[in-house]
Write an enzyme that holds these catalytic residues in place. Structure first.
Site, PDB file in Angstrom:
ATOM      1  N   HIS A   1       0.839  -1.207   0.000  1.00 49.02           N
ATOM      2  CA  HIS A   1       0.000   0.000   0.000  1.00 49.02           C
ATOM      3  C   HIS A   1       0.872   1.255   0.000  1.00 49.02           C
ATOM      4  O   HIS A   1       0.695   2.156  -0.844  1.00 49.02           O
ATOM      5  CB  HIS A   1      -0.902  -0.023   1.239  1.00 49.02           C
ATOM      6  CG  HIS A   1      -1.814   1.163   1.365  1.00 49.02           C
ATOM      7  ND1 HIS A   1      -3.188   1.056   1.363  1.00 49.02           N
ATOM      8  CD2 HIS A   1      -1.552   2.498   1.520  1.00 49.02           C
ATOM      9  CE1 HIS A   1      -3.724   2.254   1.497  1.00 49.02           C
ATOM     10  NE2 HIS A   1      -2.749   3.145   1.601  1.00 49.02           N
ATOM     11  N   GLU A   2       1.808   1.328   0.920  1.00 44.68           N
ATOM     12  CA  GLU A   2       2.635   2.531   1.036  1.00 44.68           C
ATOM     13  C   GLU A   2       3.614   2.666  -0.121  1.00 44.68           C
ATOM     14  O   GLU A   2       3.944   3.780  -0.537  1.00 44.68           O
ATOM     15  CB  GLU A   2       3.382   2.535   2.375  1.00 44.68           C
ATOM     16  CG  GLU A   2       2.511   2.316   3.610  1.00 44.68           C
ATOM     17  CD  GLU A   2       1.314   3.251   3.724  1.00 44.68           C
ATOM     18  OE1 GLU A   2       1.333   4.327   3.086  1.00 44.68           O
ATOM     19  OE2 GLU A   2       0.369   2.917   4.449  1.00 44.68           O
TER      20      GLU A   2
ATOM     21  N   HIS B   1       2.050   4.478  -2.967  1.00 43.89           N
ATOM     22  CA  HIS B   1       2.159   5.922  -2.782  1.00 43.89           C
ATOM     23  C   HIS B   1       3.539   6.412  -3.219  1.00 43.89           C
ATOM     24  O   HIS B   1       3.666   7.474  -3.852  1.00 43.89           O
ATOM     25  CB  HIS B   1       1.949   6.297  -1.311  1.00 43.89           C
ATOM     26  CG  HIS B   1       0.554   6.092  -0.815  1.00 43.89           C
ATOM     27  ND1 HIS B   1      -0.561   6.320  -1.593  1.00 43.89           N
ATOM     28  CD2 HIS B   1       0.081   5.687   0.403  1.00 43.89           C
ATOM     29  CE1 HIS B   1      -1.655   6.063  -0.890  1.00 43.89           C
ATOM     30  NE2 HIS B   1      -1.294   5.682   0.322  1.00 43.89           N
TER      31      HIS B   1
END
Length: 255
Positions: free
Chosen positions: A153-154, A157
């Site tokens: 997820h990160e 980003h």
């Protein structure tokens, strides 16, 4: 009077109990950190999706630092992890006076802290930037799968910040888009995960998109600049960003 007579006896008992509680909490924090760091190492060396994203960051010209992903004690925050920290830069002299947040304080940055920085941005000669750092909240990781999903997820980003001039602090559409992509591509909305969270027993149809939208809205609401219209921002970005699987050729969870 009975309370006063007990004070001399109670004081050492309370002090001993407090010291023991602190000792146990410190031991648990050390265990949580050790477990989290093991999950991170396994993710970096064994998880093909994490490795793929690291490789793509390098190909895009953004070489991840050795300590990009950290395990931290997030105290009362219920997050599994996060990306970046809002940092102040002095416009007049960017080489001096910058207020930097230590890596150990990443999880301490709450809404009131960001609100204060945003107010300072409006009222004085400063600007804000999002420093690309990833942290996992070591005491909230359920298992290794959860940790690796948070890492993916990160890292999504990180890829988005690397490939575009994204400004998720001020541009709420940018923020909504990267949150939609991260929720969609990380596996956090897999149907098995939704069953574990008790959300698929009556709502199986279209669960993936509904889950992504729900979670993205919560993330956008965490930004004070975007909180009031989070649902509108997610709706505006959803169709395009939900379909965007970059840097994957197709959705990584489709077998």
């Amino acid at each position: 009077m009975s309370d006063q007579s007990q004070d001399p006896v109670d004081a050492p008992i309370i002090a001993a109990a407090t010291a023991e509680a602190k000792r146990l909490a410190s031991e648990q924090s050390s265990k949580d950190k050790e477990t989290c760091e093991k999950y991170v190492r396994n993710g970096l060396y064994r998880n093909v999706t994490v490795q793929f994203l690291y490789e793509r960051l390098q190909r895009l010209g953004c070489n991840p630092p050795k300590n990009l992903i950290r395990c931290l004690d997030c105290r009362d925050s219920q997050r599994g992890g996060g990306f970046g920290v809002v940092e102040e830069i002095d416009i007049v002299d960017s080489t001096a006076g910058n207020e930097k947040i230590s890596s150990d304080d990443l999880c301490a940055q709450r809404k009131k802290d960001i609100d204060a920085l945003l107010a300072k941005q409006r009222d004085s000669g400063t600007k804000l930037r999002l420093v690309p750092e990833i942290y996992l909240c070591q005491q909230h990781l359920r298992n290794e799968t959860h940790a690796h999903e948070a890492m993916v997820h990160e890292l999504i980003h990180a890829v988005d910040m690397c490939r575009t001039k994204m400004d998720p602090i001020k541009n709420c559409i940018h923020l909504a888009c990267t949150e939609i992509r991260a929720e969609n591509l990380s596996g956090e909305c897999h149907w098995l995960r939704e069953i574990q969270n008790g959300r698929l027993f009556t709502d199986f149809s279209g669960h993936g998109a509904k889950c992504v939208k729900r979670r993205a809205e919560l993330s956008v609401k965490a930004n004070p600049n975007c909180a009031d219209k989070a649902e509108e921002y997610v709706d505006a970005a959803f169709e395009r960003c939900y379909k965007d699987t970059f840097p994957f050729d197709r959705h990584p969870n489709l077998r």
